[in-house]
Design an enzyme around this catalytic site. Structure first.
Site, short mmCIF file in Angstrom:
data_model
loop_
_atom_site.label_atom_id
_atom_site.label_comp_id
_atom_site.label_asym_id
_atom_site.label_seq_id
_atom_site.Cartn_x
_atom_site.Cartn_y
_atom_site.Cartn_z
N GLY A 1 0.86 -1.18 0.02
CA GLY A 1 -0.05 -0.04 -0.06
C GLY A 1 0.73 1.20 0.05
CG ASP B 1 -6.24 -1.77 -13.92
OD1 ASP B 1 -5.85 -2.57 -15.18
OD2 ASP B 1 -5.28 -1.59 -13.11
#
Ligand code: AMP
Ligand code: MG
Length: 518
Positions: free
Chosen positions: A137, A269
């Site tokens: 992340g 995406d």
């Protein structure tokens, strides 16, 4: 001007759709929802490295003090925010990848600007979300500098793009295997605050279609139209919307071809339904003109995302979007018709764009051959694309010999010309001069068209590489300079950068080719 910390954010996306409100950050599939609530994970010592004054002024955001820097670093979330990670899917390198989602991006809230326009404020690199899969992340300084500078550079070039408001170093180290060769190293962590009216992607719609959540799909389509395409009326709104996405995507591809931008990872995406350049990763400008150039090491050997393939990949991606929208139509006939319009749309926009680069007053069918000759010549000579067009603008009114023309373009070339090439370049210049002579309007007007179409400063990968290396040892001279130069891409004010890519940079990793590791 308002402070990030005292703003009453809007949270219309999370209010409109079902989400997973558990706040659980464990990686997982999240069926039935379009987002998951995700709080940023605090960092050790957030410090502001860059702030985009111009964007902040447009949005009415006050320059951040200590408290607001905590927001930019993910250490503070105000009660008015509703931080979430969006769920989407996508096709990666031509293959269905299933659920992806914001693995390291967290939208804090929607900022309403003084003009009433709403902007999503999103932290990239603020820690894990349910969509982080096996990753952390986080984002490293090198990739964050690249995203920050290039979003703003593209905006200043006039190319539709998401924006970047701030760059913050986190004070934490992040482990990355940059070359994917088993040699992971610690790098400085950083966070960019990205800004766009929406980060919705083709993959947002593909997700719902794949899950057969047709009502959610219909709702998302109509929500997108009412917020971002509110001028669309009539009975067939979704079809009209798709037509416009096709149009905007064609325009975006033409713009990339105009400035020589190669995205590097055109997965569905990473395709914005607003027609914006989105998700800056292993991108590059072309230096030497090469339609086969891909900056992404993961894109070898197929070169699916090479410079010259981008327009056709965009069409393929639009096909995925059409496929995702198909459940909203009784049959696919009309969708297919809109999709098939892409080719003609692209070419008409492309020729108009090339007319601008070549200074033509208008582009008629008989001009196509001249434009194609330029394409062929650039492909054969592989000059520096940016410098070539600048030299073209400076071509003397009288061209008298092969030698003179070859000498004139010498600064743009990465190698000596082969036998016969000076002759063909000379003939091309004669043909171009002749066509320019038939322009209506003055020579100055023709040149002005060229100046507006041909950037003189581009943010080359080797410059970014140098700026990042300096920043890593605490020097920000080049970084500051580049921040200024990107604001004036069509002027000669930063001619210290008006040179070909140096030889060393074509061999060095991170300068011409990059991995996705970021
Ligand atoms: P990209 O190729 O950068 O568009 O990323 C593809 C997917 O991987 C997206 O779902 C990203 O959110 C996710 N991703 C990339 N890097 C990381 C990371 N360091 N941590 C978590 N997710 C990531
Ligand atoms: Mg992405």
């Amino acid at each position: 001007m308002q402070k990030l910390s005292s703003k009453e954010y809007k949270n219309e996306f999370v209010q409109a759709f079902d989400g997973d409100e558990s706040g659980n950050l464990r990686p997982r599939q999240t069926p039935g929802v379009l987002y998951s609530k995700a709080l940023p994970t605090p960092v050790r010592r957030p410090a502001l490295l860059a702030w985009s004054d111009e964007l902040a002024a447009q949005l009415g955001i006050e320059r951040p003090g200590e408290e607001d820097i905590s927001i930019l670093g993910g250490n503070l979330v105000t009660p008015a925010m509703h931080p979430y990670a969006a769920c989407y899917a996508g096709h990666q390198f031509g293959n269905w990848a299933g659920q992806l989602g914001d693995g390291r991006a967290i939208t804090l809230g929607e900022w309403e600007a003084p003009d009433g326009k709403s902007w999503e404020l999103q932290l990239k690199g603020a820690g894990p979300t349910p969509y982080s899969r096996r990753a952390d992340g986080r984002a490293v300084l090198r990739s964050s500098v690249r995203e920050y500078l290039m979003s703003e550079a593209m905006h200043c070039l006039g190319v539709p793009t998401t924006r970047a408001l701030s760059l913050v170093s986190t004070g934490d180290q992040v482990l990355r295997d940059m070359f994917y060769n088993g040699n992971a190293e610690h790098e400085s962590g950083a966070i960019v605050m990205r800004v766009a009216s929406s980060f919705l992607r083709f993959g947002s719609f593909e997700l719902l279609a794949a899950r057969q959540e047709t009502e959610n799909l219909r709702k998302l389509a109509h929500w997108t139209i009412s917020r971002y395409y509110s001028h669309i009326g009539g009975d067939d709104k979704v079809l009209a919307w798709f037509r416009e996405v096709v149009d905007r995507t064609a325009s975006l591809m033409v713009e990339w071809m105009r400035v020589g931008f190669v995205h590097g990872v055109m997965n569905t995406d990473n395709m914005s339904v607003l027609g914006l350049t989105i998700d800056y990763g292993p991108y590059s400008f072309v230096d030497d003109y090469d339609l086969n150039f891909t900056p992404n090491t993961t894109d070898l050997p197929g070169r699916r995302y090479a410079f010259g393939k981008q327009p056709s990949v965009a069409y393929w991606n639009l096909g995925c979007l059409a496929g995702a929208l198909a459940p909203l139509f009784p049959d696919t006939k009309e969708l297919v018709t809109e999709l098939e319009a892409y080719g003609d749309l692209y070419w008409s926009k492309y020729y108009a764009m090339m007319g601008g680069k070549l200074g033509l007053d208008q582009v008629k069918a008989e001009d196509h051959e001249l434009i194609q000759r330029f394409e062929k010549t650039l492909t054969a000579l592989k000059p520096d694309m940016t410098i070539f067009y600048q030299r073209l603008m400076a071509l003397p009114a009288e061209v008298s010999s092969e030698q003179q023309v070859a000498e004139h373009f010498r600064d743009s070339l990465y190698r000596e010309l082969f036998a016969g090439q000076p002759e063909s370049l000379y003939q091309l210049m004669l043909a171009w001069r002749e066509r320019m002579g038939r322009n209506t309007g003055t020579r100055e007007e023709s040149l002005e068209r060229m100046r507006r179409s041909n950037p003189r400063f581009i943010l080359r990968n080797y410059l970014l590489h140098q700026a990042i290396q300096e920043l890593e040892v605490g020097e920000d001279g080049l970084f500051r300079k580049l921040q200024e130069a990107i604001r004036k891409p069509y002027s000669d004010q930063y001619d210290e950068f008006f040179v070909r890519r140096p030889d060393w940079a074509s061999r060095k990793a991170g300068c011409s080719m990059l991995s996705c590791s970021s």
